[in-house]
Scaffold this active site. Sequence first.
Site: not given
Ligand code: GLA
Length: 389
Positions: A126, A170
């Site tokens: 995403s 991310d």
């Molecule tokens: C998902 C979220 C991130 C982070 C991870 C866990 O990927 O999008 O922001 O919190 O989980 O580390």
Amino acid sequence: MKHGLPQKFNEIYHKEAQHAYFSPGRVNLIGEHIDYNGGLVMPCAITFGTYLLINPNQDNVFRFRSLNFDENPEIAIQDSYTKNGDGWFNFPLGVIDHFAKDGHKITGLDMLFFGDIPIGAGLSSSASIEVVMAYALNDLFNAGYSKLDLVKIAKSVENNFIGMNCGIMDQFAVAFGEKDKAIVLNCDTLKYDIVPSNLGNYVLAIINTNKSRKLVESKYNERVEECQTALKALNKELNIHYLCDIDTATFNQHKNLIIDEVVRKRAQHVVEENDRVKLAADALAANNLAEFGKLMYASHDSLRDLYEVSGKELDAVVEYAKTNPHVAGARMTGAGFGGCAIALVKEYQFDDFSKELADYYTDKIGYAPSVYQSLIGNGVGSLLVTSEA
Ligand code: GLA
């Protein structure tokens, strides 16, 4: 360009694609569920990601096509947009909405997306699609945003348009990643170091549990709330913005302020994981993969027992890894609740590792995992549209 995408664009739109972009997915080496707590994280961009071929049109319509999904909506230009069910196109639509609300004049668009990241497997498909869309709009319409602005826009789309209260890791990783490098990112100050990933004679394995993930969004948001509850309780005596503003010793002195045992466990994970990332960064810099691997195992145990975001599938992968002397460490990566684990495996043992792990996992879980040797790649950028496959 890979995957014959220019030809596919031509078949769909009967025109040559004029612009092409790519944004990767990511793995996080260590520092899980602490980005939204102002912690240190250590993600890398991977060579799998999302491709976007795109032409402006004069028809005042956004045409969304993907080679991964059947839904291909056409949405007329409006002043603002709302999320439409759970369709994949909501991610780019949210980005269009953000640009429109910021006052940018966006014309109609003919788009073709293709992702070679396993979708919904915790490798940031995403963030990848959000960031590639934001990068493309910024480039095509000269919106003037910096790369960090685009990261913040993509995160805001995820939080406000999609409804997942994720942190910034991310989007940051898929935008700022560099080939063969890891990012050590402070999610409070957004200061970061790009460090050599330095895996020596180890390679990074990505193991997709192939567990279909359900309710990730609501369980994730529940963890975010638990951390806020813990922060409030600690602030009866402390004065901190984020749980990661304190270290383990300070936490231990004040943890009794958190009455709810579950909430206390969540906070303990967060604070200890942040300390682990600092040790892991030192271990990586010293090329001490054995120590790095131990910290990975400790991170997994904490995510399983204190944060409770693992599950029998991810645990099975790590259990197997612990029995293999050629593995330095393994852990779940990303949000959890299924999705992917990573492992540091001696390069010459990778094939045996994959096979033995697949047998162990299939025996225990009832279906096979997918095991990839991951390459660490570059962040978002534009591509040349050429026809070769
Ligand atoms: C998902 C979220 C991130 C982070 C991870 C866990 O990927 O999008 O922001 O919190 O989980 O580390």
